[in-house]
Design a protein around this motif. Structure first.
Motif, short mmCIF file in Angstrom:
data_model
loop_
_atom_site.label_atom_id
_atom_site.label_comp_id
_atom_site.label_asym_id
_atom_site.label_seq_id
_atom_site.Cartn_x
_atom_site.Cartn_y
_atom_site.Cartn_z
N PRO B 464 0.84 -1.21 0.00
CA PRO B 464 0.00 0.00 0.00
C PRO B 464 0.87 1.26 0.00
N GLU B 465 0.40 2.18 -0.74
CA GLU B 465 1.14 3.45 -0.81
C GLU B 465 1.08 4.12 0.55
N ILE B 466 2.25 4.32 1.12
CA ILE B 466 2.28 4.98 2.43
C ILE B 466 2.30 6.49 2.18
N GLN B 467 1.38 7.16 2.77
CA GLN B 467 1.28 8.59 2.51
C GLN B 467 2.32 9.36 3.29
N PRO B 468 2.87 10.38 2.66
CA PRO B 468 3.80 11.23 3.42
C PRO B 468 3.04 12.03 4.47
N CYS B 469 3.82 12.43 5.42
CA CYS B 469 3.22 13.14 6.54
C CYS B 469 2.65 14.51 6.11
N ARG B 470 3.47 15.20 5.33
CA ARG B 470 3.03 16.46 4.71
C ARG B 470 2.72 17.56 5.72
N ALA B 471 3.26 17.42 6.89
CA ALA B 471 3.10 18.54 7.84
C ALA B 471 4.04 19.66 7.43
N LEU B 473 6.84 22.25 7.43
CA LEU B 473 8.10 22.36 8.18
C LEU B 473 8.42 23.83 8.43
N ARG B 474 9.32 24.01 9.41
CA ARG B 474 9.62 25.39 9.76
C ARG B 474 10.40 26.08 8.65
N LYS B 475 11.30 25.35 8.05
CA LYS B 475 12.12 25.98 7.01
C LYS B 475 11.40 26.00 5.67
N GLY B 476 10.15 25.64 5.71
CA GLY B 476 9.37 25.64 4.47
C GLY B 476 9.28 24.26 3.87
N GLY B 477 8.29 24.05 3.12
CA GLY B 477 8.08 22.73 2.52
C GLY B 477 7.29 21.83 3.43
N LEU B 478 7.07 20.65 2.96
CA LEU B 478 6.25 19.70 3.70
C LEU B 478 7.12 18.55 4.19
N CYS B 479 6.69 17.95 5.26
CA CYS B 479 7.47 16.81 5.81
C CYS B 479 7.36 15.63 4.86
N PRO B 480 8.49 15.14 4.42
CA PRO B 480 8.43 14.04 3.45
C PRO B 480 8.39 12.66 4.11
N ARG B 481 8.39 12.60 5.40
CA ARG B 481 8.43 11.28 6.05
C ARG B 481 7.21 10.47 5.70
N ARG B 482 7.44 9.20 5.51
CA ARG B 482 6.31 8.31 5.24
C ARG B 482 6.23 7.32 6.40
N ASP B 483 5.22 7.50 7.19
CA ASP B 483 4.99 6.56 8.29
C ASP B 483 3.60 6.00 8.15
N LEU B 484 3.45 4.86 8.79
CA LEU B 484 2.14 4.21 8.61
C LEU B 484 1.04 5.00 9.29
N LYS B 485 1.28 5.29 10.56
CA LYS B 485 0.19 5.95 11.29
C LYS B 485 0.62 7.24 11.95
N VAL B 486 1.77 7.13 12.63
CA VAL B 486 2.19 8.30 13.40
C VAL B 486 3.56 8.77 12.94
N CYS B 487 3.64 10.05 12.66
CA CYS B 487 4.94 10.63 12.35
C CYS B 487 5.58 11.02 13.67
N PRO B 488 6.83 10.64 13.90
CA PRO B 488 7.45 10.94 15.20
C PRO B 488 7.57 12.43 15.46
N PHE B 489 7.51 13.23 14.44
CA PHE B 489 7.66 14.68 14.65
C PHE B 489 6.33 15.41 14.66
N HIS B 490 5.42 14.89 13.89
CA HIS B 490 4.19 15.69 13.70
C HIS B 490 2.93 14.99 14.13
N GLY B 491 3.13 13.89 14.95
CA GLY B 491 1.93 13.25 15.44
C GLY B 491 1.26 12.40 14.39
N PRO B 492 0.03 11.97 14.69
CA PRO B 492 -0.69 11.07 13.77
C PRO B 492 -0.87 11.69 12.38
N ILE B 493 -0.79 10.84 11.43
CA ILE B 493 -0.87 11.32 10.07
C ILE B 493 -2.33 11.53 9.70
N VAL B 494 -2.58 12.73 9.25
CA VAL B 494 -3.95 13.04 8.81
C VAL B 494 -3.84 13.61 7.40
#
Lengths: 446, 648
Positions: B464-471, B473-494
C-alpha cells in the motif's frame, strides 16, 4: 651348435649324444612361452597335469572345480597375432551327468592309448572316462577322498589303478573287472602320493601322511620295504663294474624311445634278482640285506615304523630309469632315494618352502638330470645330483600344485591355484626375436 | 669405472629426490633429468630399475605412488626397462595393488587408494600396448581381472563401445531420414497442393481486403484532396505509401480477417513443415537425385512465395500473433485508472478510497466511450479500434480477460497452448557427455508439456502506498516522512491539503457523503465489511512485522553465538601437527630444505588429532598441555627417527 653338427656329420659325435646335447641346451633355456597360451577353462586351482604317454600331444588337466579338460598342445585352436591359443578340446565338469561333485585331485591318462583317462576326486570316486564319447565307463567308490591315482606305464599283464585316499589302505582298482583287486594296508594315515615303479610292473610305491614311503610287491602280501631317512648313503651308487657303469651313464642320458631295450633289461634284472635276493655287489649297501630278506612278509616292527619325512609325504616321482625315487614332504624337504638300497642319498635340494596341505606333482627331465618341483608360487628346477637350483620359473600368482615335463617338445607345463596352466618352452629362435624387436622398441619422446 | 659409479649414484639420487615429496606428481624437471640420464646407458637403466623396485618396498604409500609414476614413465619408453620390470611384475603388483592379504598397502590410506587405482590403470595401459610381447603382463592382468575380479577402468573397450554406439545412432537417424524421404516421395504432390491452396486462399483474402479498403478509403481521401487540390500523382504516391497501413479491420471485413487469421496460422505451420522437408532433402543421400533436386527447388519456391504472402499479411497491419497483447494493454489501461486516481487524489482518505476508485473508473469509462464515439477518424490508433470492437462485440471475451491471470513473461510462452509434440532430445547441440544411450526421436507429448509448464505463482501483496506526513516544516516545505500511522515529529498522520493544513475530519466525511448517497445500501454494507477487513489485515500485518523483527533478533543472537563457538574451535584445531612443525623448526638445529620435505612425508603418516583429543587438551589447561606437548614432540622425534633412519 654348428660345431656339434659338423662333429656329428664327421662321426666324431654319436647321434644320440648329439640329440642329448641339443635337448639339454633347450631344457636349460626354458622360459615362460610368449607364443603358446593354454586357455584354462578351470575355475578352480589346477591340481593335476599329464601329457599322454603315447603321442605326447594331449594334455589332461584336473582342477578343483570338479572339471577336467584335454588340450591339444601341438595344434592351436586359434591365434592372436603370433600368440597361439590352445583351447581345450573338451572339458567335463559338474554339469556332466556322471561328473564329479567335488574337486578333482588327480587326472591321468590310460598309459596304453588316449582312449581312456582316469580321474580321482574328493567326492570319494574314481571315474574312468572314454575320451571319445566323454562318458564314464567304469566307476569306483572309495572309502575316502581320493588324493592320487596312478597307473603303471610298464604294465602288460594288469590294468590296475592305484588309489591313495584319506583311508589308510591303498586300493588297487581293476578296470577290466570294475572291482578292487587289492587292498594294501600298512600306512597309519591317509595316502597322499602313489607311484608305480618305472622298473617293475609289480612294484608300487606309496607315501602316506604318516611320513612313510612304502614299497609294495602286488604279487605278495604286505609291503616289502619302508624307506628310512636315517639310512643314508652319500651320493650316487657306485657302478657295479666298469662297462655297465659306462652303459648306465649313457643310458641315463638316453631317450626313452632309444633306451626301450634298456628299460626292459632293468626290470628283468630286478625281477630276477631284485626282490628275491639282494644284488651281490653293492658297495655301500648295509650288511642287514639278508635280514631284510628273511623278514620280508612281516617286516621287523622297528623297520615298519621308519619314516622318510617328518610330516606327510606329499609327492613321489620315480626317475626315468627307475633307479631313484624323489620324494617331497610337508617338512619342505625334497629327498632323493636310491631305490635299490633304500637309502637316502643325502642330496640337499635348495628348496625354500613347499606346499604342505596338497599333494604335489613333481617332474623330471628325461635324462634325469633335472628335477622340477613346485615351491609355493614358483617352480624350481634342481640339479638331480647336486641339489643346486638351476632354474626358477616364476609366473604364477598363487601356489603351484603340479608340473609336467613333456619330453618330445622339451616343454614344461605347470598348473597352480591361480587357475592358470602355463607353458614354459625353450627360448625362441632368431626369426621370432626379429619380429619382436621390430615391433617392440624403445620410444623416447625426449 | 669411477665415473660410472658416480653416474650410478646420480640416477639413484635423482630418483630418490623425485620420490621424496608430498606432491601428487613427480617434479617434471627431475623426471626429465632421470629420463635423459637413463636414456644414454643401459647400466644406468638397470640401476634405475633396481632403485625403483627397492623404493616400491618403502613403507609409505606416497613414496610408492611417486615411484610408480616414474616406473610408468620409463616403462612406456624403454624396452629394456620393460623386460626388467616385467620379470618382477608380480612383486610390483603386490606392492602397488596390494592384493595379497599378508602385504597390504602402507599408510596413509588416502594415498594408498590412489596408488591402487593408478596401478590398476597403468597395468591396463601396459597390457594394452605391450601385452603381446610379455606373457607375464598378460598373466598379471588376467589374474587381477579374472581371478581377483578387480575393477579395471576399461578405457579402450569403453571408447570402442562409444564409437559403436555413435555409428548405430547415425545409421538409425539415416534410416529415419530415408523413411521420411520415402514418405515425402509418396505424398509430395498432395503436400504441394495443400500448401498451394492455402497460398491461393490467402492471396484471395488479401485481394478482397485490399479492394474493399481501397473503396472505403477513396472517399475520405478524395474529400481531402479535392479540398486541398492536389495532383493525381501525389495522391497516387501517398496512397501507395499508405496502402499497407491503411487497411484496418472493421465490421465489414471482420469475417475476412478471421479467415485470414486462420490461414495465417496454417501458413506458419506450413512454413515449419517446409523447413523440415527441406532439411530432410538436404541431409538425405538418395540415389534419385533428380527427384530430390526438383522437390527441393519446388519447396524453396513455395517457401519464398509463402514468405512474400506472410510479409504482406503483416504489412496489412493486423499483427495476428499480437492481437492478444493489445487486449492486455487495454486491460492495463483499465486497471491503471484507480492507481492514477489514488495518486492524484492523494487527499482522499483511505477509508473511502475504494469508493473513489469506483467513481473515477466510471468517469474514465465514460470519457473513453465518448472519445471513441466522437473520434470518427479512422487513422486513430489500432488500440482504440480494438477497444471499440471488443466493447461492442466481445464483451464476453473482455469478461474472461478480466478473470484471466497475469503471467510473467517467459520462454514457455513460445509454445503456449500448442498442441504439437516436442522432440525431447533435439536441442540443436550435439552433446557427448550424456550418461547413457539417447533416443533421439523421443517426444514429449503436448499434455506433458502443458503439465510441465504449469506455473506456480506466489501471492504478491500490493504494497500500500504509504502517505507522506506532509506537515508544514519550519524551514518551508512539507514533511516528506512516510509513516504508517504516526509521524514521530508531527503526530498522527492526517490528510492535509497542499499547504500542509490538516483537512477537517468532518469535512472529509462531508465530502464522502454525496458519494455515499449515490451508492446503494448494499454497496454501503459491502464497503463497511471491506473496511473492517482492511483494518484487521493491517493490524495483523503490524503484529507479524513485530514478530518477525523479534525472530530476526533472536536468530542474529544465535548466529553470533555460533560464530563465536566456531571461531574458538578453529583456534583450538589449527592443526596441532603444524604447530609441532613450527616447534621443531624453532627447536631443531640446522633444518635444511630437504629436511622440511621429509617432515611433511612423516606428517602424512601422523594420525589426525581427533575432536576428543582436542577437547581433553582444552580441559587440561595450559600447564598440562605444555607438558603433553613436549612429550608428544619427543615421541614424534622418536617415530621420525625410526621411520627414516637413513635420513636423520
Amino acid at each position: 651348435m654348428w660345431k656339434n653338427i659338423r662333429d656329428r656329420e664327421a662321426g666324431k659325435l654319436r647321434p644320440n649324444s648329439f640329440a642329448n646335447r641339443v635337448k639339454s641346451d633347450r631344457t636349460s633355456s626354458l622360459q615362460l612361452s610368449n607364443h603358446k597360451d593354454i586357455v584354462s577353462p578351470h575355475r578352480g586351482s589346477v591340481n593335476s597335469l599329464q601329457v599322454d604317454l603315447t603321442e605326447g600331444r594331449y594334455l589332461l588337466s584336473g582342477a578343483s572345480d570338479a572339471s577336467a579338460a584335454v588340450f591339444d598342445i601341438q595344434r592351436a585352436t586359434h591365434s592372436e597375432g603370433l600368440i597361439a591359443k590352445h583351447q581345450c578340446i573338451f572339458a567335463v565338469d559338474k554339469q556332466h551327468e556322471h561328473g564329479h561333485k567335488y574337486a578333482i585331485s588327480s587326472a591321468i591318462w590310460y598309459p596304453v592309448d588316449t582312449g581312456l583317462f582316469v580321474t580321482g576326486s574328493f567326492d570319494h570316486h574314481i571315474n574312468v572316462w572314454d575320451t571319445n564319447t566323454t562318458q564314464v565307463v567304469v566307476n569306483f567308490k572309495l572309502p575316502g577322498k581320493v588324493y592320487r591315482t596312478a597307473m603303471s606305464s610298464l604294465a602288460t599283464s594288469h590294468m590296475l589303478i592305484a588309489a591313495g585316499t584319506e583311508d589308510v589302505q591303498v586300493r588297487l582298482c581293476d578296470i577290466s573287472s570294475g572291482a578292487f583287486s587289492h587292498t594294501l594296508s600298512g600306512h597309519r594315515d591317509g595316502v597322499m602320493s602313489v607311484e608305480w615303479s618305472a622298473s617293475s610292473e609289480w612294484v608300487l610305491i606309496t607315501g602316506g601322511c604318516d611320513g612313510a614311503i612304502r614299497f609294495w610287491d602286488i604279487r605278495r602280501a604286505g609291503c616289502f620295504r619302508v624307506l628310512d631317512q636315517s639310512q643314508s648313503q652319500l651320493g650316487r651308487r657306485p657302478p657295479i663294474s666298469g662297462w655297465t657303469a659306462n652303459k648306465l651313464s649313457t643310458s641315463k642320458s638316453l631317450l626313452a624311445s632309444q633306451g626301450s631295450n634298456m628299460k626292459s633289461r632293468i626290470p628283468h634284472k630286478k625281477l630276477t634278482n631284485g626282490n628275491a635276493t639282494k644284488p651281490s655287489s653293492t658297495g655301500k649297501l648295509p650288511a642287514k640285506g639278508s635280514t631284510r630278506q628273511r623278514l620280508h612278509p612281516g617286516l621287523l616292527s622297528g623297520q615298519d615304523r621308519a619314516v622318510s619325512h617328518y610330516g606327510a609325504v606329499t609327492g613321489l616321482k620315480v626317475t626315468g630309469d627307475g633307479m631313484y625315487l624323489l620324494s617331497a614332504g610337508s617338512d619342505s624337504r625334497l629327498k632323493l632315494w636310491d631305490v635299490e638300497s633304500g637309502c637316502n642319498t643325502l642330496v640337499n635340494f635348495e628348496t625354500i618352502r613347499l606346499q604342505t596341505n596338497k599333494p604335489l606333482q613333481l617332474a623330471t627331465s628325461q635324462d634325469s638330470s633335472l628335477v622340477f618341483a613346485p615351491c609355493m608360487a614358483t617352480v624350481k628346477a634342481f640339479d638331480m645330483w647336486t641339489g643346486k637350483t638351476s632354474l626358477t620359473f616364476s609366473g604364477h600368482y598363487e601356489g603351484v600344485n603340479c608340473c609336467w615335463y613333456n619330453f618330445p617338445d622339451q616343454e614344461l607345463y605347470t598348473g597352480g591355484n591361480d587357475r592358470q596352466i602355463l607353458v614354459w618352452s625353450p627360448s625362441q629362435n632368431s626369426t621370432e626375436l626379429d619380429w619382436e624387436s621390430t615391433a617392440d622398441k624403445d620410444n623416447w619422446s625426449d | 669405472m669411477e665415473e660410472e659409479r658416480v653416474e650410478e649414484s646420480k640416477v639413484r639420487v635423482l630418483i630418490e629426490n623425485a620420490t621424496n615429496s608430498t606432491d601428487s606428481e613427480v617434479h617434471p624437471r627431475l623426471l626429465k633429468a632421470i629420463k635423459s640420464v637413463v636414456r644414454n646407458s643401459d647400466s644406468e637403466l638397470r640401476v634405475a630399475a633396481q632403485t625403483l623396485m627397492d623404493l616400491m618396498k618403502f613403507d609409505h604409500s606416497q613414496v610408492r605412488y611417486l615411484t610408480l609414476l616414474v616406473i610408468d614413465e620409463l616403462f612406456m619408453r624403454s624396452k629394456l626397462f620393460r623386460s626388467i620390470v616385467v620379470e618382477k611384475l608380480d612383486q610390483l603388483l603386490t606392492l602397488s595393488v596390494g592384493f595379497r592379504r599378508s602385504m597390504v598397502l602402507p599408510e596413509p590410506a588416502a594415498v594408498a587408494s590412489t596408488l591402487r587405482s593408478k596401478a590398476i590403470e597403468f597395468l591396463e595401459k601396459w597390457n594394452d600396448s605391450f601385452g603381446i610381447y610379455h606373457r607375464k603382463l598378460r598373466l598379471g592382468y588376467d589374474y587381477l581381472k579374472n581371478t581377483l575380479r578387480l575393477q579395471f577402468p576399461n578405457i579402450q573397450a569403453n571408447a570402442m563401445r562409444r564409437q559403436q554406439e555413435r555409428m548405430e545412432r547415425e545409421i538409425r537417424s539415416k534410416e529415419i531420414l530415408l523413411r521420411k524421404y520415402g514418405m515425402l516421395k509418396e505424398n509430395f504432390s498432395s503436400i504441394k497442393e495443400e500448401i498451394q491452396s492455402t497460398l491461393d486462399e490467402i492471396k484471395e483474402c488479401l485481394d478482397i481486403v485490399h479492394s474493399k479498403e481501397d473503396d472505403g478509403d477513396m472517399i475520405p481521401l478524395d474529400d481531402d484532396t479535392t479540398e486541398e487540390f492536389r495532383s493525381v500523382e501525389l495522391r497516387q504516391i501517398r496512397l501507395a505509401a499508405l496502402k499497407g497501413e491503411m487497411v484496418h479491420e472493421n465490421h465489414d471485413n471482420k469475417v475476412i480477417f478471421d479467415a485470414l487469421r486462420e490461414l495465417y496460422k496454417l501458413m506458419s505451420k506450413h512454413m515449419v513443415s517446409i523447413q523440415e522437408w527441406i532439411s530432410v532433402l538436404v541431409r538425405v543421400d538418395s540415389t534419385d537425385i533428380r527427384f530430390r533436386d526438383s522437390a527441393l527447388r519446388e519447396f524453396i519456391d513455395l517457401q519464398n512465395s509463402l514468405r512474400v504472402v506472410k510479409r504482406q499479411c503483416e504489412e496489412l497491419g493486423c499483427n495476428f500473433t499480437e492481437s492478444a497483447n493489445h487486449d492486455d494493454e487495454d486491460e492495463d489501461f483499465w486497471e491503471e485508472g484507480p492507481v492514477g486516481a489514488t495518486k492524484d487524489g492523494g487527499t482522499s482518505e483511505k477509508k473511502n478510497e475504494d469508493l473513489v476508485v469506483v467513481s473515477t473508473s466510471n468517469v474514465i469509462k465514460s470519457a473513453d466511450n465518448s472519445k471513441t464515439g466522437s473520434g470518427a477518424h479512422v487513422g486513430n490508433v489500432v488500440k482504440n479500434g480494438e477497444v471499440c470492437s471488443s466493447n461492442s462485440a466481445s464483451s464476453l471475451r473482455n469478461k474472461l480477460l478480466a478473470d484471466a491471470p497475469v503471467i510473467e513473461w517467459g520462454s514457455f510462452l513460445n509454445n503456449w497452448d500448442s498442441r504439437t509434440d516436442i522432440l525431447a532430445n533435439q536441442r540443436g547441440l550435439e552433446l557427448q557427455s550424456h550418461w547413457g544411450r539417447v533416443d533421439y526421436d523421443a517426444t514429449i507429448p503436448a499434455e506433458k508439456i502443458a503439465e510441465l509448464n504449469v506455473r506456480a505463482s506466489l501471492y504478491k501483496e500490493d504494497q500500500p502506498e504509504i502517505q507522506p506526513c506532509r506537515a508544514p516544516l519550519r524551514k518551508g516545505g512539507l514533511c516528506p516522512r512516510r509513516d504508517l500511522k504516526v509521524c514521530p515529529f508531527h503526530g498522527p498522520i492526517v490528510p492535509r491539503d497542499d499547504e500542509g493544513r490538516p483537512l477537517n475530519v468532518s469535512s472529509s466525511l462531508d465530502e464522502t457523503t454525496p458519494d455515499l448517497k449515490i451508492g446503494s445500501v448494499e454497496q454501503l454494507v459491502r464497503q463497511a465489511v471491506k473496511n473492517v477487513r482492511t483494518r484487521d489485515k493491517e493490524a495483523a500485518e503490524t503484529r507479524e512485522h513485530d514478530k518477525k523483527a523479534l525472530k530476526r533478533a533472536k536468530l542474529a543472537k544465535i548466529r553470533e553465538h555460533n560464530a563465536g563457538v566456531l571461531q574458538d574451535a578453529a583456534l583450538a584445531s589449527t592443526s596441532r601437527s603444524s604447530a609441532f612443525g613450527e616447534n621443531m623448526e624453532t627447536g631443531g638445529e640446522g633444518t635444511g630444505s630437504d629436511r622440511n620435505k621429509k617432515k611433511t612425508l612423516a606428517s602424512m603418516l601422523r594420525k589426525k588429532v581427533s575432536t576428543k583429543d582436542r577437547l581433553s587438551r582444552r580441559l587440561l589447561g595450559a600447564k598440562s598441555s605444555a607438558l603433553t606437548k613436549r612429550e608428544l614432540k619427543l615421541n614424534e622425534d622418536a617415530n621420525y627417527r625410526e621411520a627414516f633412519p637413513n635420513q636423520w
